[in-house]
Design an enzyme around this catalytic site. Structure first.
Site, PDB file in Angstrom:
ATOM      1  N   ASP A 258      60.232 -35.478  24.628  1.00 16.30           N
ATOM      2  CA  ASP A 258      61.049 -34.948  25.742  1.00 16.30           C
ATOM      3  C   ASP A 258      61.226 -35.988  26.843  1.00 16.30           C
ATOM      4  O   ASP A 258      61.164 -35.678  28.033  1.00 16.30           O
ATOM      5  CB  ASP A 258      60.396 -33.692  26.337  1.00 16.30           C
TER       6      ASP A 258
ATOM      7  N   ASP B   5      57.618 -37.355  28.531  1.00 18.15           N
ATOM      8  CA  ASP B   5      58.263 -37.023  29.814  1.00 18.15           C
ATOM      9  C   ASP B   5      58.470 -38.261  30.690  1.00 18.15           C
ATOM     10  O   ASP B   5      58.097 -38.285  31.866  1.00 18.15           O
ATOM     11  CB  ASP B   5      57.447 -35.975  30.575  1.00 18.15           C
TER      12      ASP B   5
END
Length: 679
Positions: free
Chosen positions: A533, A506
């Site tokens: 991600d 992230d």
């Protein structure tokens, strides 16, 4: 045959022209986000607003001394069809900056441009969709530059019914068409008809059309035209077709028919009727019948190169010496393909206004760890920005490592944080919070968004020439959740230019202020580093001309996901374009993305498009995957013309955009009425 989409029928951008009076009757418009000069008398017109044509368009004739467009008039910026038409059809001169994607209504509309106009795109973001421009009899001294004009195609390849051209002239003179991207129209891309003359066509990209460029269509031998430094590719005919031109000078053009595509050339340069043509130092790649002529026409060839061509390649007759009309310099033929691939089409430096007085109007705050600046921390400088500031504040950060949390609150727009070192790595803002890190006040953990080293909640933010990092030690803290954001944006018009954003899971959260609000992010010439991600969120975000670096996990394994969009159904998601995806990880170990339905929200429609990007062997052959019970196939994931060991052909597991679909998924489609420019 390539398929083409029907263009949209509503404008993507709204706005009013910005007109400022200036000394001597010359006015200057300023793009959104910039500030007008305190006194117009202190500003000078940008060079592109006073540029003049070369070639035959520079010749003094018919009562017109060269071609200089609207330089003697006011400069206006337009974002709507109504305003574009208002100024283009006016009787007085204008320099008209197109600063948005403007959709023609109805489809096929051609604005009737009047004399003494310059129509120029703002950087690479001025686009005309579904129509074009018409220059009628007697119209003169017109410049059309730096625009993308596209997508009037009506589904019939050799269309005899719809005369929807990008640029058409009937009896016009002294016209300069320069640095445009013209494609996907219903008839031709350029028509120079009915004795139009003193025309120069230079540095354009003409592509993906049946008919590229037609010249002539009368029995009169009148037209004088110069065609140089154009990249003509994936067009079938009229490349150009030149009928009854008195003087046609073609040089340093690149004609390319790409093997294995649905569009195949029928001929290249064609000299028809009584045309006299000089064809110099051009490169023909893969074309059938690259150079042909009628028995009554002339072609004199000099210095051309033909690679993998076939069929007719003709010359003969006598022509003329272009240097008796104007001066010009030839580039080496061998340099032409590379020169035009990098230089043809719209340029970011054209149509943008940043004056010296505009820059001087910005407030600068300096940050230095050693005490030599006004502030020793970045956050202290942010705190010094007045709430509700209406002009640019530049926070200039000297080289060093700043271990701190930085937040730019929503009431402080127009802030730039800029490193002053010689590289992005010289100025580093870093911290190590993770989503599971306990807050010092005991009120719980930070959560994913709260873990950001730098959080941007203010519109019109820019970051430049620095590194933003989250160095949370995941290996040492397996006891807490490890999402650790380096940079979070929750604002509109965020420009990340020449930065490094580094983390593990992230890394870059591109968010919006609220689900219903638009949040646009444009990142260019930058690096994003991570593994899981690590480009994610609900914003409308573009990663352009950047490097996405894949990183192994804390335990040395290679497995990850580049993107996790959580896009609203009516919005654009994440676009990766003209970039590189690589890293020191195992082959076939990373997905390009998966759909993040944040909070289990089934109304979302996550989107990632990866186009014109080099993919390393680390990317899986089936590059998309499901997430939390949501199938990626129900959302919007696609590629277009990627290259490298990790790219692949279209399949049910690897959707590829058609050319027509790709025409609607370009950077300007993502950014709409916003043209990012350095401030």
């Amino acid at each position: 045959m390539a398929q083409h989409r029907r263009p949209r029928t509503t404008a993507l951008a709204l706005g009013v022209p910005l007109v400022l009076a200036a000394a001597g009757g010359l006015a200057h418009g300023f793009l959104p986000g910039s500030q007008p000069a305190a006194s117009a008398a202190t500003t000078a017109a940008p060079s592109w607003a006073t540029a003049t044509a070369d070639g035959f368009a520079s010749v003094n004739a018919l009562g017109q001394n060269g071609t200089y467009g609207g330089r003697d008039g006011r400069l206006v910026t337009v974002k709507t069809l109504a305003d574009l038409e208002k100024y283009a059809t006016a009787s007085e001169p204008y320099v008209i900056v197109v600063a948005a994607t403007i959709t023609m209504d109805p489809v096929g509309k051609e604005i009737k441009v009047q004399s003494d106009k310059t129509i120029i795109g703002s950087g690479t973001f001025g686009q005309i969709v579904g129509g074009g421009f018409f220059l009628g009899a007697g119209v003169h001294n017109v410049i059309i530059r730096n625009l993308t004009i596209r997508d009037a195609y009506q589904g019939v390849w050799n269309d005899k019914e719809h005369d929807f051209d990008a640029i058409q002239m009937d009896g016009a003179h002294h016209v300069w068409i320069d640095h445009n991207d013209l494609r996907h129209m219903a008839d031709g891309l350029i028509d120079v008809r009915k004795d139009s003359t003193y025309v120069t066509v230079s540095w354009n990209k003409l592509s993906q059309d049946n008919k590229a460029f037609g010249i002539g269509w009368t029995d009169n031998v009148v037209t004088d035209i110069t065609i140089h430094h154009n990249w003509v590719r994936e067009t079938e005919q009229r490349n150009p077709s030149t009928d009854n031109a008195a003087h046609a000078h073609l040089y340093n053009n690149f004609l390319e028919d790409v093997a294995g595509t649905d569009i195949n050339s029928s001929y290249g340069n064609y000299s028809r009727g009584a045309t006299r043509m000089v064809l110099e130092n051009s490169w023909f790649q893969g074309f059938k019948n690259p150079v042909i002529k009628d028995s009554t026409a002339s072609i004199v060839q000099k210095g051309n190169t033909f690679v993998a061509t076939s069929g007719r390649n003709e010359s003969g007759g006598t022509a003329f010496d272009p240097k008796t009309y104007y001066a010009y310099t030839l580039d080496r033929t061998a340099d032409v393909p590379a020169l035009l691939k990098s230089g043809a089409g719209p340029r970011g430096s054209l149509g943008t206004t940043t004056t010296a007085t505009t820059k001087a109007a910005a407030t600068t705050l300096t940050v230095a760890k050693d005490g030599s600046g006004q502030y020793s921390t970045v956050q202290a400088a942010v705190n010094a920005v007045p709430a509700g500031n209406s002009s640019r504040v530049v926070i200039s950060v000297k080289p060093g490592t700043y271990r701190e949390l930085v937040k730019v609150p929503s009431n402080k727009p127009h802030v730039t944080i800029q490193g002053t070192g010689s590289s992005r790595g010289d100025t580093v803002i870093v911290y190590n919070n993770a989503s599971g890190t306990p807050k010092p006040d005991g009120s719980g953990t930070y959560g994913t968004g709260g873990s950001a080293t730098v959080a941007v909640e203010a519109d019109d933010f820019q970051a430049r020439n620095l590194t933003v990092s989250n160095d949370f030690d995941e290996a040492a803290h397996q006891d807490i959740a490890g999402q650790a954001v380096a940079l979070r944006t929750a604002a509109d018009k965020v420009f990340l230019d020449g930065v490094i954003v580094s983390g593990d899971q992230d890394t870059l959260l591109v968010d919006t202020a609220a689900k219903e609000k638009l949040g646009r992010v444009y990142m260019k010439n930058s690096y994003v580093v991570g593994n899981v991600d690590f480009i994610f969120g609900r914003a409308t975000a573009v990663i352009d001309k950047s490097v996405i670096t894949l990183k192994k996990r804390w335990n040395g394994t290679s497995a990850g996901y580049v993107t996790a969009p959580s896009t609203a159904a009516n919005r654009k998601g994440i676009l990766i374009a003209n970039s590189t995806v690589n890293g020191d990880v195992s082959s076939a170990s990373f997905y390009l993305g998966r759909p993040w339905h944040a909070g289990g929200d089934a109304t979302l429609d996550p989107q990632t498009t990866v186009r014109n990007t080099s993919l390393s062997a680390a990317i899986k052959s089936a590059p998309w995957t499901d997430m939390s019970g949501f199938s990626w196939k129900d959302d919007r994931f696609a590629e277009y013309k990627n290259t490298g060991a990790g790219s692949g052909a279209a399949s049910s597991e690897r959707p590829q955009l058609t050319d027509a679909q790709a025409a609607g998924q370009e950077i300007a489609d993502w950014l709409g009425d916003w043209t990012p420019s350095a401030a």
